[in-house]
Each structure stands twice: as structure tokens, then as C-alpha cells.
Design a protein around this motif. Structure first.
Motif, PDB file in Angstrom:
ATOM      1  N   GLU A  21      -2.479   4.733   3.881  1.00  0.00           N
ATOM      2  CA  GLU A  21      -1.629   5.573   4.719  1.00  0.00           C
ATOM      3  C   GLU A  21      -2.442   6.768   5.182  1.00  0.00           C
ATOM      4  O   GLU A  21      -2.485   7.086   6.352  1.00  0.00           O
ATOM      5  N   TYR A  22      -3.087   7.450   4.254  1.00  0.00           N
ATOM      6  CA  TYR A  22      -3.994   8.541   4.581  1.00  0.00           C
ATOM      7  C   TYR A  22      -4.918   8.720   3.397  1.00  0.00           C
ATOM      8  O   TYR A  22      -4.509   9.191   2.346  1.00  0.00           O
ATOM      9  N   CYS A  23      -6.144   8.307   3.547  1.00  0.00           N
ATOM     10  CA  CYS A  23      -7.142   8.386   2.493  1.00  0.00           C
ATOM     11  C   CYS A  23      -8.325   9.163   3.036  1.00  0.00           C
ATOM     12  O   CYS A  23      -8.751   8.942   4.167  1.00  0.00           O
ATOM     13  N   CYS A  42      -9.275  11.318  -2.115  1.00  0.00           N
ATOM     14  CA  CYS A  42      -7.872  11.700  -1.969  1.00  0.00           C
ATOM     15  C   CYS A  42      -7.089  10.632  -1.221  1.00  0.00           C
ATOM     16  O   CYS A  42      -7.593  10.020  -0.288  1.00  0.00           O
ATOM     17  N   GLU A  43      -5.860  10.479  -1.617  1.00  0.00           N
ATOM     18  CA  GLU A  43      -4.957   9.544  -0.953  1.00  0.00           C
ATOM     19  C   GLU A  43      -3.571  10.166  -0.929  1.00  0.00           C
ATOM     20  O   GLU A  43      -3.143  10.790  -1.899  1.00  0.00           O
ATOM     21  N   SER A  44      -2.876   9.999   0.194  1.00  0.00           N
ATOM     22  CA  SER A  44      -1.517  10.539   0.262  1.00  0.00           C
ATOM     23  C   SER A  44      -0.601   9.723  -0.649  1.00  0.00           C
ATOM     24  O   SER A  44      -0.820   8.533  -0.860  1.00  0.00           O
ATOM     25  N   THR A  46       3.734   9.463  -2.015  1.00  0.00           N
ATOM     26  CA  THR A  46       5.111   9.852  -1.711  1.00  0.00           C
ATOM     27  C   THR A  46       5.752  10.613  -2.863  1.00  0.00           C
ATOM     28  O   THR A  46       6.810  11.209  -2.696  1.00  0.00           O
ATOM     29  N   THR A  59      -1.274  19.263  -4.351  1.00  0.00           N
ATOM     30  CA  THR A  59      -0.949  19.472  -2.950  1.00  0.00           C
ATOM     31  C   THR A  59      -2.162  20.114  -2.293  1.00  0.00           C
ATOM     32  O   THR A  59      -2.683  21.113  -2.790  1.00  0.00           O
ATOM     33  N   LYS A  62      -3.096  23.647   3.781  1.00  0.00           N
ATOM     34  CA  LYS A  62      -3.333  23.508   5.218  1.00  0.00           C
ATOM     35  C   LYS A  62      -4.589  24.298   5.567  1.00  0.00           C
ATOM     36  O   LYS A  62      -4.917  25.279   4.900  1.00  0.00           O
ATOM     37  N   SER A 102     -11.841  11.265   6.883  1.00  0.00           N
ATOM     38  CA  SER A 102     -10.611  10.484   6.803  1.00  0.00           C
ATOM     39  C   SER A 102     -10.899   9.102   7.374  1.00  0.00           C
ATOM     40  O   SER A 102     -11.341   8.976   8.510  1.00  0.00           O
TER      41      SER A 102
END
Length: 131
Positions: A21-23, A42-44, A46, A59, A62, A102
Motif C-alpha cells: 500500500e505504501y512501503c 517502513c510500511e503503512s 491500518t 507515527t 509530516k 517509496s
């Protein structure tokens, strides 16, 4: 490719169907090294789970970034790095954190290396004026 393999391994530990999904990979030391590179994979997710030996949940903050999309083999990433770092320098910015890659398309979903897509993200802030 070691980073990507570890990311795949950790994703499989959690039985994730959406493993990419987002790594991304954070490079935690400045400069370019050929060996003993300190990275954070890192990986997103849920939801937060329990931390284990090498797996920690957090977390990510930003940040403002200069970024470039690199299409093609990982072996040619250097040219894209040169481009984005030149932009940072030429436009009065300085690097303000760990650079990340990414992985959008790669060996896991594209057979042809020319179709691989990586985003290089360089955290930046305006450089202090030299007066």
C-alpha cells in the motif's frame, strides 16, 4: 534489493494482502555508502500492533519535501538523486531529515525493470541566510 525483501518478509508476518500500500525506506545517515547502510524499512498499516525484536510501530511526522519520480532500474537511481539534490541546492533549501525512497512499482508487480517506479523524497527547509 535486501530492503525490499525484508519489507516483503515483514508484510507476510502480518498476513497482509496489501503489503505494498505504501512501503518506503528511510536512509538514516547522510551521504552515500556502499556497505553497512543504516536504514529504516517502513510500511503503512491500518492499526498499531505490538512491537517485536526488529519490528516497531510509530507515527511518521509530516514534512516538506523535494521529490522526484524515478522510472527504471534501481541501478540508475543515482541520476535521479543528482537531479533532486541539485534542485535543493539551487533553490535555497537544505536537507532537514532522513531521505526516503517509496517503492511504487517494482519486482513484486512489474517484470520489466524499465517499468519500475520509485519516488525519492528529500525532507527540506529553507536554508538560513548567510549574513
Amino acid at each position: 534489493m535486501t530492503c525490499l525483501i525484508k519489507c516483503l518478509k515483514w508484510a507476510s508476518l502480518w498476513n497482509r494482502q496489501d503489503a505494498f500500500e505504501y512501503c518506503f525506506t528511510n536512509y538514516l545517515e547522510p551521504g552515500c555508502k556502499e556497505e553497512d547502510v543504516l536504514v529504516e524499512l517502513c510500511e503503512s498499516v491500518t492499526e498499531f500492533r505490538y512491537d517485536t525484536g526488529e519490528l516497531h510501530f510509530k507515527t511518521m511526522p509530516k514534512f516538506q519535501a523535494a521529490s522526484v519520480f524515478h522510472k527504471g532500474s534501481y541501478s540508475t537511481l543515482a541520476a535521479s538523486y543528482e537531479s533532486v539534490l541539485k534542485y535543493v541546492e539551487d533553490n535555497g533549501y537544505e536537507i532537514s531529515g532522513a531521505i526516503r525512497e517509496s517503492y511504487i512499482d517494482g519486482v513484486w508487480n512489474k517484470e520489466d525493470e524499465s517499468e519500475w517506479l520509485t519516488e525519492i523524497q528529500v525532507p527540506v527547509r529553507k536554508a538560513a541566510s548567510e549574513e
